[in-house]
Write a protein that holds these residues in place. Structure first.
Motif, PDB file in Angstrom:
ATOM      1  N   ASP A   1     -16.578   8.603  42.029  1.00  0.00           N
ATOM      2  CA  ASP A   1     -17.221   8.643  43.338  1.00  0.00           C
ATOM      3  C   ASP A   1     -18.688   8.243  43.176  1.00  0.00           C
TER       4      ASP A   1
ATOM      5  N   ARG B   1     -21.172   8.523  45.136  1.00  0.00           N
ATOM      6  CA  ARG B   1     -22.167   9.439  45.694  1.00  0.00           C
ATOM      7  C   ARG B   1     -22.288  10.722  44.863  1.00  0.00           C
TER       8      ARG B   1
ATOM      9  N   CYS C   1     -26.627   6.782  48.535  1.00  0.00           N
ATOM     10  CA  CYS C   1     -25.830   6.291  47.410  1.00  0.00           C
ATOM     11  C   CYS C   1     -26.735   5.347  46.609  1.00  0.00           C
ATOM     12  N   CYS C   2     -26.621   5.225  45.393  1.00  0.00           N
ATOM     13  CA  CYS C   2     -25.469   5.650  44.597  1.00  0.00           C
ATOM     14  C   CYS C   2     -26.009   6.231  43.296  1.00  0.00           C
TER      15      CYS C   2
ATOM     16  N   LEU D   1     -24.289   1.931  51.302  1.00  0.00           N
ATOM     17  CA  LEU D   1     -24.916   2.640  50.186  1.00  0.00           C
ATOM     18  C   LEU D   1     -25.944   3.657  50.663  1.00  0.00           C
TER      19      LEU D   1
END
Length: 487
Positions: free
Chosen positions: A99, A101, A55-56, A52
């Protein structure tokens, strides 16, 4: 009257004896090699640790990107093709991937994404793209409908694994080794008459199986009646035998007397497996959605995925996948590691738990049938209605952990729920018709009886011995039918 019994049995047998032989033979194969599927344990074992970094996006943004007017049935955060993705499933719709990200909704999964997913699944081997399909020999399961079309990727591993990649999310949704594919050609593929689905009869397949099974049941019952009528219980025939037949006919007669009742129960229970004419479907099934306590929305989950991952790590769980769940209106995050272990993070107190409190699950379950009464039972051991099966069996991939909470309602269908104390998941709904199906299908067809299941060598000997008897009965019928047709 007897003459018509003989004629009906003879001509039904000529038409169906080959099917019977194939069913008995393929049934033995299915005891040890099931139809290809990707089990939850296989899925988790091939996932990398959730990365991660950078992210996220938050869950609310991901839900907005999914662009659906309805709340999802489930939400997962997992790694697909080397990148973190939110996966949303909806009733009657394709699965949606976002997605984690960029927040971009992913559409049009192509060859490059499919190959990337295959490399994640098996990083050390080469992969060859084999095109996309809607459905083929090893992907007939309705559980894959939300993922179609499916991309196929052949791995160059020792098992020569064929992967099926979701055309909606890019996730690996099925694997089929060369061993599974080979044995299934004479196993489940034959047993379920799947060849009929490859010649333009897909829409008729279910009815064909039902009516062939019904005709075979009638044929077997007539054969059992005739077998008893032709057997001399007192004085033998002039030959000294109590059967008037010779050669294959005698094998068929005696085989029918020894194994006829078992043949009838197996054919009949196979018919019941198709839920013919919706016999085991309730007219008004109990709606269990109230167990959630509301739609699955971001407001119930104030902690971020990164915060949750850190808490799971502190508790000793190396989470490979996160799952959002609502139980009685309260939010929980489920962490899964690569071995299938789980931990539960409560949004109410921010604590990680191994199991959920039974009282909380009972309160959530009461909302399913608020106008009535319910009884609960904490099962510490398997019983007739909750038990585990070998992984290759039809439902053996489902994790049946203990203890489990059984909830019984007094609704018109006398519905039972099985609730997983480790995740809060509703593992199954058993109303009165489904419990009848448990007797008429699972017990009679695969002998799902704990005294046998828990003594596997005994269960194997029982199933193989009876199958060999049924095969002798069927093959002798094939020979007799061929001789009759030659005349």
């Amino acid at each position: 009257m007897k003459r018509y019994l003989y004629l009906w049995h003879r001509w039904l047998g000529i038409g169906l004896c080959l099917f019977m032989a194939l069913w008995f033979f393929s049934g033995v194969v299915m005891l040890y090699v099931g139809y290809p599927k990707l089990t939850p344990r296989e899925h988790l074992a091939h996932l990398p640790a959730l990365d991660l970094q950078d992210c996220c996006i938050d869950l609310g943004t991901a839900l907005h990107s999914a662009n659906s007017e309805r709340a999802p049935l489930s939400i997962r955060l997992t790694t697909v093709a080397g990148a973190p993705r939110y996966l949303f499933s909806y009733p009657g719709r394709s699965t949606v991937a976002v997605d984690a990200r960029s927040g971009e909704r992913l559409t049009g999964i192509g060859e490059d994404q499919a190959l990337a997913a295959a490399r994640q699944y098996q990083p050390m081997v080469s992969a060859h793209y084999r095109g996309s399909v809607q459905e083929d020999l090893w992907s007939h399961s309705r559980a894959l409908d939300a993922e179609r079309p499916l991309h196929r990727v052949q791995l160059a591993d020792a098992e020569r694994t064929l992967l099926y990649i979701s055309g909606q999310t890019g996730e690996v949704v099925r694997d089929a080794s060369a061993l599974e594919r080979g044995w299934n050609l004479v196993g489940a593929w034959l047993h379920w008459l799947y060849p009929l689905r490859g010649i333009g009869l897909d829409g008729l397949w279910s009815n064909l199986v039902i009516y062939l099974s019904l005709a075979a049941t009638v044929m077997a019952v007539l054969g059992a009646v005739i077998g008893v009528l032709r057997w001399r219980f007192t004085a033998p025939y002039r030959s000294g035998s109590r059967s008037p037949y010779r050669g294959f006919a005698r094998w068929h007669h005696i085989g029918g007397l020894l194994f006829g009742v078992l043949a009838i129960t197996w054919i009949f229970s196979g018919l019941m497996s198709m839920n013919p004419w919706r016999l085991f479907s309730s007219a008004a099934p109990l709606e269990t959605s109230a167990y959630q306590g509301g739609p699955l929305q971001a407001q119930a989950f104030p902690l971020s995925a990164k915060q949750a991952l850190a808490k799971f790590a502190d508790s000793g769980l190396d989470a490979r996948e996160l799952e959002w769940r609502l139980i009685g209106g309260e939010g929980y995050l489920i962490g899964h590691d690569r071995s299938g272990r789980t931990r539960v993070l409560s949004m109410a107190d921010g604590q990680v738990h191994t199991q959920l409190p039974q009282e909380m699950l009972e309160r959530a379950a009461q909302a399913v049938w608020p106008q009535g009464h319910m009884r609960t039972e904490r099962l510490q051991a398997y019983d007739f209605y909750y038990y585990a099966r070998a992984e290759q069996s039809m439902l053996g991939h489902l994790d049946k952990r203990l203890p489990v909470l059984r909830v019984r309602f007094d609704d018109p269908n006398a519905t039972w729920l099985h609730l997983d104390l480790y995740t809060g998941e509703v593992l199954g709904t058993l109303d009165q018709p489904k419990r009848v199906s448990r007797w008429l299908f699972s017990l009679l067809h695969s002998w799902d009886w704990l005294p046998l299941l828990q003594r596997r060598p005994l269960w194997d000997a029982w199933m193989i011995g009876l199958s060999v008897g049924g095969l002798v009965l069927s093959v002798s019928a094939v020979v007799l039918g061929w001789r009759r047709l030659r005349k």
